[in-house]
Write a protein that holds these residues in place. Sequence first.
Motif, PDB file in Angstrom:
ATOM      1  N   SER A  75      -5.757  -0.586  -0.581  1.00 23.31           N
ATOM      2  CA  SER A  75      -4.632   0.327  -0.827  1.00 23.31           C
ATOM      3  C   SER A  75      -4.444   1.302   0.340  1.00 23.31           C
ATOM      4  O   SER A  75      -3.312   1.625   0.697  1.00 23.31           O
ATOM      5  N   GLU A  76      -5.521   1.763   0.952  1.00 25.73           N
ATOM      6  CA  GLU A  76      -5.404   2.694   2.083  1.00 25.73           C
ATOM      7  C   GLU A  76      -4.761   2.005   3.290  1.00 25.73           C
ATOM      8  O   GLU A  76      -3.921   2.601   3.974  1.00 25.73           O
ATOM      9  N   LYS A  77      -5.135   0.779   3.537  1.00 24.59           N
ATOM     10  CA  LYS A  77      -4.551   0.045   4.663  1.00 24.59           C
ATOM     11  C   LYS A  77      -3.061  -0.177   4.450  1.00 24.59           C
ATOM     12  O   LYS A  77      -2.268  -0.055   5.389  1.00 24.59           O
ATOM     13  N   VAL A  78      -2.675  -0.474   3.225  1.00 20.06           N
ATOM     14  CA  VAL A  78      -1.263  -0.700   2.903  1.00 20.06           C
ATOM     15  C   VAL A  78      -0.484   0.588   3.079  1.00 20.06           C
ATOM     16  O   VAL A  78       0.626   0.598   3.621  1.00 20.06           O
ATOM     17  N   LYS A  79      -1.057   1.714   2.651  1.00 18.26           N
ATOM     18  CA  LYS A  79      -0.378   3.011   2.811  1.00 18.26           C
ATOM     19  C   LYS A  79      -0.164   3.329   4.288  1.00 18.26           C
ATOM     20  O   LYS A  79       0.904   3.807   4.679  1.00 18.26           O
ATOM     21  N   GLN A  81       0.169   1.247   6.758  1.00 16.21           N
ATOM     22  CA  GLN A  81       1.207   0.373   7.291  1.00 16.21           C
ATOM     23  C   GLN A  81       2.590   0.810   6.836  1.00 16.21           C
ATOM     24  O   GLN A  81       3.551   0.768   7.602  1.00 16.21           O
ATOM     25  N   LEU A  82       2.702   1.253   5.595  1.00 16.67           N
ATOM     26  CA  LEU A  82       3.993   1.726   5.094  1.00 16.67           C
ATOM     27  C   LEU A  82       4.430   2.994   5.818  1.00 16.67           C
ATOM     28  O   LEU A  82       5.610   3.168   6.126  1.00 16.67           O
ATOM     29  N   GLU A  83       3.502   3.884   6.097  1.00 13.17           N
ATOM     30  CA  GLU A  83       3.836   5.110   6.821  1.00 13.17           C
ATOM     31  C   GLU A  83       4.272   4.803   8.253  1.00 13.17           C
ATOM     32  O   GLU A  83       5.191   5.428   8.773  1.00 13.17           O
ATOM     33  N   SER A  84       3.627   3.860   8.870  1.00 11.65           N
ATOM     34  CA  SER A  84       4.008   3.516  10.246  1.00 11.65           C
ATOM     35  C   SER A  84       5.372   2.828  10.281  1.00 11.65           C
ATOM     36  O   SER A  84       6.091   2.917  11.266  1.00 11.65           O
ATOM     37  N   ALA A  85       5.761   2.182   9.203  1.00 10.31           N
ATOM     38  CA  ALA A  85       7.064   1.522   9.143  1.00 10.31           C
ATOM     39  C   ALA A  85       8.192   2.520   8.911  1.00 10.31           C
ATOM     40  O   ALA A  85       9.344   2.250   9.230  1.00 10.31           O
TER      41      ALA A  85
END
Length: 160
Positions: A75-79, A81-85
Amino acid sequence: MADVGNLGNEALKRKERLKALRAKKQKRSAHNDDGEHEDSSEKEQLPKPIFRSYKPKSEVLKEGSLPRIKPEDVSEKVKDQLESAKTDHSIDEVDLTNLAPRKPDWDLKRDVAKKLEKLERRTQRAIAELIRERLKASKEDFANVINAASVTENQVDEDD
């Protein structure tokens, strides 16, 4: 006929080698029967199986199974990536010349350009040679011809 004799000799030599190999093999098997057995030594050398996804029912085989692995929390890795997008990319940096479509024959012109340069040089040489031939044929002085050409150019410029 001499070849037949040589072939016979070669066949006899081959038979002798085979007999020697058989005798050697029998000595090894006799030695293994007296002492250690080959089968027991091979069983000791075999690797034990490791079970990753198979759950053995036998107690003997359960020792070789690996413990279950719990999945990692992503979940932390996904967050991240979403912030960088979400970051805004500026559209001002885009070069419009790269986006504009090219003319349909741009590649043909590019390929033919080198050949046209060669032809242009040859044409200039041919024109210069023709002028020289005309001058030699008319047998006039070069200076008079050049002066006449410059005079005509001046007249054309004045008319415009």
